[in-house]
Design a protein around this motif. Structure first.
Motif, PDB file in Angstrom:
ATOM      1  N   ASP A   1     -27.647  27.211 -38.275  1.00 13.94           N
ATOM      2  CA  ASP A   1     -27.685  28.131 -39.301  1.00 13.94           C
ATOM      3  C   ASP A   1     -26.304  28.839 -39.099  1.00 13.94           C
ATOM      4  O   ASP A   1     -26.162  30.053 -38.656  1.00 13.94           O
ATOM      5  CB  ASP A   1     -28.972  29.193 -39.210  1.00 13.94           C
ATOM      6  N   PRO A   2     -25.235  28.296 -39.632  1.00 14.02           N
ATOM      7  CA  PRO A   2     -23.833  29.089 -39.682  1.00 14.02           C
ATOM      8  C   PRO A   2     -23.701  29.962 -40.601  1.00 14.02           C
ATOM      9  O   PRO A   2     -22.945  30.780 -40.584  1.00 14.02           O
ATOM     10  CB  PRO A   2     -23.091  27.792 -40.140  1.00 14.02           C
ATOM     11  N   SER A   3     -24.831  30.588 -41.261  1.00 15.38           N
ATOM     12  CA  SER A   3     -24.642  31.783 -42.097  1.00 15.38           C
ATOM     13  C   SER A   3     -25.131  33.044 -41.117  1.00 15.38           C
ATOM     14  O   SER A   3     -24.792  34.088 -41.559  1.00 15.38           O
ATOM     15  CB  SER A   3     -25.679  31.784 -43.033  1.00 15.38           C
ATOM     16  N   VAL A   4     -25.621  32.871 -39.963  1.00 16.87           N
ATOM     17  CA  VAL A   4     -26.031  34.046 -39.143  1.00 16.87           C
ATOM     18  C   VAL A   4     -24.719  34.447 -38.562  1.00 16.87           C
ATOM     19  O   VAL A   4     -23.736  33.744 -37.946  1.00 16.87           O
ATOM     20  CB  VAL A   4     -26.827  33.575 -37.943  1.00 16.87           C
ATOM     21  N   PRO A   5     -24.680  35.966 -38.515  1.00 18.74           N
ATOM     22  CA  PRO A   5     -23.363  36.518 -38.308  1.00 18.74           C
ATOM     23  C   PRO A   5     -22.988  36.275 -36.555  1.00 18.74           C
ATOM     24  O   PRO A   5     -21.760  35.869 -36.283  1.00 18.74           O
ATOM     25  CB  PRO A   5     -23.711  38.096 -38.217  1.00 18.74           C
ATOM     26  N   ALA A   6     -23.960  35.992 -35.795  1.00 14.08           N
ATOM     27  CA  ALA A   6     -23.605  35.530 -34.497  1.00 14.08           C
ATOM     28  C   ALA A   6     -23.162  34.030 -34.096  1.00 14.08           C
ATOM     29  O   ALA A   6     -22.252  34.124 -33.580  1.00 14.08           O
ATOM     30  CB  ALA A   6     -25.045  35.681 -33.795  1.00 14.08           C
ATOM     31  N   ALA A   7     -23.456  33.270 -35.308  1.00 13.08           N
ATOM     32  CA  ALA A   7     -23.032  32.111 -35.055  1.00 13.08           C
ATOM     33  C   ALA A   7     -21.723  31.932 -35.753  1.00 13.08           C
ATOM     34  O   ALA A   7     -20.876  31.270 -35.198  1.00 13.08           O
ATOM     35  CB  ALA A   7     -24.093  30.969 -36.119  1.00 13.08           C
TER      36      ALA A   7
ATOM     37  N   GLN B   1     -12.631  19.178 -38.247  1.00 13.44           N
ATOM     38  CA  GLN B   1     -13.049  18.861 -39.546  1.00 13.44           C
ATOM     39  C   GLN B   1     -14.585  19.329 -39.217  1.00 13.44           C
ATOM     40  O   GLN B   1     -15.079  19.286 -38.241  1.00 13.44           O
ATOM     41  CB  GLN B   1     -13.128  17.371 -39.776  1.00 13.44           C
ATOM     42  N   VAL B   2     -15.158  19.802 -40.527  1.00 20.57           N
ATOM     43  CA  VAL B   2     -16.419  20.348 -40.646  1.00 20.57           C
ATOM     44  C   VAL B   2     -17.260  19.573 -41.508  1.00 20.57           C
ATOM     45  O   VAL B   2     -16.798  19.482 -42.769  1.00 20.57           O
ATOM     46  CB  VAL B   2     -16.468  22.101 -40.598  1.00 20.57           C
ATOM     47  N   ARG B   3     -18.537  19.245 -41.195  1.00 23.23           N
ATOM     48  CA  ARG B   3     -19.379  18.860 -42.216  1.00 23.23           C
ATOM     49  C   ARG B   3     -20.700  19.739 -42.122  1.00 23.23           C
ATOM     50  O   ARG B   3     -21.299  20.050 -41.281  1.00 23.23           O
ATOM     51  CB  ARG B   3     -19.651  17.300 -42.178  1.00 23.23           C
ATOM     52  N   GLU B   4     -20.990  20.084 -43.635  1.00 25.05           N
ATOM     53  CA  GLU B   4     -22.426  20.994 -43.917  1.00 25.05           C
ATOM     54  C   GLU B   4     -23.410  19.868 -44.406  1.00 25.05           C
ATOM     55  O   GLU B   4     -23.079  19.347 -45.539  1.00 25.05           O
ATOM     56  CB  GLU B   4     -21.934  21.981 -44.562  1.00 25.05           C
TER      57      GLU B   4
ATOM     58  N   ALA C   1     -10.940  26.877 -42.283  1.00 21.62           N
ATOM     59  CA  ALA C   1     -11.415  26.626 -43.692  1.00 21.62           C
ATOM     60  C   ALA C   1     -12.698  26.688 -43.895  1.00 21.62           C
ATOM     61  O   ALA C   1     -13.216  26.995 -44.904  1.00 21.62           O
ATOM     62  CB  ALA C   1     -10.617  25.303 -44.291  1.00 21.62           C
ATOM     63  N   ALA C   2     -13.592  26.013 -43.023  1.00 21.28           N
ATOM     64  CA  ALA C   2     -15.041  26.148 -43.169  1.00 21.28           C
ATOM     65  C   ALA C   2     -15.475  27.391 -43.258  1.00 21.28           C
ATOM     66  O   ALA C   2     -16.356  27.756 -44.097  1.00 21.28           O
ATOM     67  CB  ALA C   2     -15.603  24.944 -42.204  1.00 21.28           C
ATOM     68  N   LEU C   3     -15.175  28.396 -42.470  1.00 24.75           N
ATOM     69  CA  LEU C   3     -15.653  29.616 -42.422  1.00 24.75           C
ATOM     70  C   LEU C   3     -15.239  30.440 -43.583  1.00 24.75           C
ATOM     71  O   LEU C   3     -16.026  31.562 -43.944  1.00 24.75           O
ATOM     72  CB  LEU C   3     -14.893  30.434 -41.114  1.00 24.75           C
ATOM     73  N   ALA C   4     -14.166  29.918 -43.928  1.00 27.52           N
ATOM     74  CA  ALA C   4     -13.825  30.898 -45.427  1.00 27.52           C
ATOM     75  C   ALA C   4     -14.503  30.225 -46.632  1.00 27.52           C
ATOM     76  O   ALA C   4     -14.628  30.853 -47.729  1.00 27.52           O
ATOM     77  CB  ALA C   4     -12.496  30.771 -45.511  1.00 27.52           C
ATOM     78  N   GLU C   5     -14.883  28.955 -46.715  1.00 29.91           N
ATOM     79  CA  GLU C   5     -15.239  27.970 -48.020  1.00 29.91           C
ATOM     80  C   GLU C   5     -16.574  27.579 -47.885  1.00 29.91           C
ATOM     81  O   GLU C   5     -16.988  27.533 -49.048  1.00 29.91           O
ATOM     82  CB  GLU C   5     -14.081  27.238 -48.235  1.00 29.91           C
ATOM     83  N   LEU C   6     -17.288  27.141 -47.000  1.00 29.80           N
ATOM     84  CA  LEU C   6     -18.378  26.525 -46.999  1.00 29.80           C
ATOM     85  C   LEU C   6     -19.732  27.457 -47.190  1.00 29.80           C
ATOM     86  O   LEU C   6     -19.390  28.622 -46.499  1.00 29.80           O
ATOM     87  CB  LEU C   6     -18.857  25.508 -45.763  1.00 29.80           C
ATOM     88  N   PRO C   7     -20.397  27.103 -47.726  1.00 27.79           N
ATOM     89  CA  PRO C   7     -21.472  28.187 -48.196  1.00 27.79           C
ATOM     90  C   PRO C   7     -22.443  28.532 -46.812  1.00 27.79           C
ATOM     91  O   PRO C   7     -23.220  29.682 -46.867  1.00 27.79           O
ATOM     92  CB  PRO C   7     -22.459  27.373 -49.195  1.00 27.79           C
ATOM     93  N   GLY C   8     -22.331  27.591 -45.893  1.00 29.23           N
ATOM     94  CA  GLY C   8     -23.461  27.724 -44.734  1.00 29.23           C
ATOM     95  C   GLY C   8     -24.898  27.716 -44.986  1.00 29.23           C
ATOM     96  O   GLY C   8     -25.889  28.517 -44.442  1.00 29.23           O
ATOM     97  N   GLN C   9     -25.172  26.948 -46.017  1.00 25.60           N
ATOM     98  CA  GLN C   9     -26.730  26.920 -46.418  1.00 25.60           C
ATOM     99  C   GLN C   9     -27.514  25.694 -45.475  1.00 25.60           C
ATOM    100  O   GLN C   9     -28.623  25.682 -45.949  1.00 25.60           O
ATOM    101  CB  GLN C   9     -26.897  26.425 -47.935  1.00 25.60           C
TER     102      GLN C   9
END
Length: 379
Positions: free
Chosen positions: A245-251, A266-269, A283-291
């Motif tokens: 769960d990349p939306s969690v602040p600790a993650a 590179q990152v894939r969600e 870029a992933a931390l700035a752009e991907l929704p983390g859902q």
């Protein structure tokens, strides 16, 4: 399987530096791991490869240090052309592309060197990049690359006839490249078997980190290579960074610690409507929704478990090796531990020699159980 560790973790651009690597690191790793012999997957920058291909005396000097240190050579990594430890590598690692004659010449130099340094009766493998980064890449580039691999096939057959040594080149798909996935490389090579590319000499390198980042099923991926009439030549034993769960602040805070300027990550969600992508972790931390869960192209030491909430894809690696081991030629496949990221890990927590020795011990215990060795370079 024939187990080794890849020396692209060590910076060296000349023969003196490579010999020093063998003595100061590879030999020390062998002793730290308590091994009589240790496989090395050698990385030779293009300038050094050109020099060694032309110098029997310097190849003999390299052979002598390999023998003195109890090191066995079956495979080369010819993906990075040079400068792999520059302050910033990023997209430069994909140049020159397979549309540039320099890439073919470098690969042929590596093949000539490996044919001379292989143990008696052994086949060799060389991993290479998946054509290029995805852009710019044109139809003309694709035609040039196809012709280059056809010429490579012919030249490797000629090398076998003149030396008695079979060298195979393994194309290694990577996220973001022209050949991004196993499906891409199986399709591209499979479609070109009628255009001079010989599957006896050109096959696939399965990097388990890259495979996991794409969220591919290992069994389906290996089956797809086989169905295309291609051979798995080499497996790079590697694990990606994973977070549920990349939306969690600790993650997000933990992931930010892996942002660094040298290599591309590179990152894939994985989401309900497919796989989203970002070309680097910042870029992933700035752009991907983390859902959905993330997989990050950051090679994590095989035996290492990052602190929760992070994890690795080491189970995908185990499944990949088990699937390859089931192939009729599975015991002949080269298995190369490729954690080149030790110098950029947020907290390695251990020295390089002890760290690689621990990785090799883990690989022997957890991977080779599913993959019986064709011979015994490690004992």
């Amino acid at each position: 399987m024939l187990l080794s560790y890849c020396t692209n973790v060590h910076p060296a651009e000349d023969l003196e530096g490579v010999i020093r690597q063998m003595r100061d690191y590879a030999g020390s790793i062998r002793r730290a791991a308590g091994l009589e012999a240790l496989g090395v997957g050698l990385w030779l920058p293009a300038g050094l490869a050109r020099h060694l291909a032309a110098s029997a005396d310097d190849r003999a000097a390299l052979r002598a240090v390999l023998e003195a240190e109890g090191l066995v050579l079956h495979t080369l990594n010819a993906f990075p052309y040079g400068g792999f430890h520059d302050d910033v590598v990023k997209h430069a690692v994909y140049r020159p592309t397979w549309a540039d004659r320099a890439r073919l010449d470098y690969t042929l130099d590596c093949a000539a060197i490996l044919a001379d340094l292989l143990p008696a009766g052994a086949d060799g493998s060389i991993s290479t990049l998946p054509l290029a980064w995805r852009h710019p890449w044109t139809e003309q580039d694709d035609d040039v690359a196809t012709a280059a691999f056809a010429e490579l096939s012919t030249r490797l057959e000629q090398l076998r006839q003149s030396t008695g040594r079979t060298i195979r080149v393994a194309v290694e798909p990577e996220p973001g490249c022209v050949l991004d996935t196993i499906s891409d490389v199986a399709g591209w090579l499979g479609d070109r078997l009628s255009r001079g590319i010989d599957p006896n000499y050109v096959g696939v390198c399965v990097d388990a980190c890259h495979l996991a980042v794409s969220f591919a099923d290992p069994a389906a991926a290996i089956a797809e290579i086989d169905a295309a009439g291609l051979r798995v030549v080499k497996v790079q034993a590697s694990a990606a960074l994973h977070v549920d769960d990349p939306s969690v602040p600790a993650a997000r805070s933990a992931l930010a610690g892996f942002v660094e300027p040298r290599y591309l990550h590179q990152v894939r969600e994985l989401s309900a409507d497919g796989v989203r992508s970002a070309d680097d972790l910042d870029a992933a931390l700035a752009e991907l929704p983390g859902q959905g869960p993330w997989r990050v192209h950051f090679h994590i030491p095989l035996h290492h478990r990052p602190a929760v909430p992070l994890d690795t894809t080491v189970e995908d690696l185990r499944q990949t090796v088990a699937e390859v081991a089931r192939l009729p030629y599975g015991p002949e496949v080269h298995l190369d531990v490729e954690t080149y990221t030790w110098s950029v890990l947020p907290d390695a927590g251990v020295g390089l020699i002890d760290g690689i020795a621990a990785e090799l011990d883990w690989a022997r215990r957890h991977l080779l159980r599913a993959a019986p060795a064709a011979s015994a370079p490690l004992s």
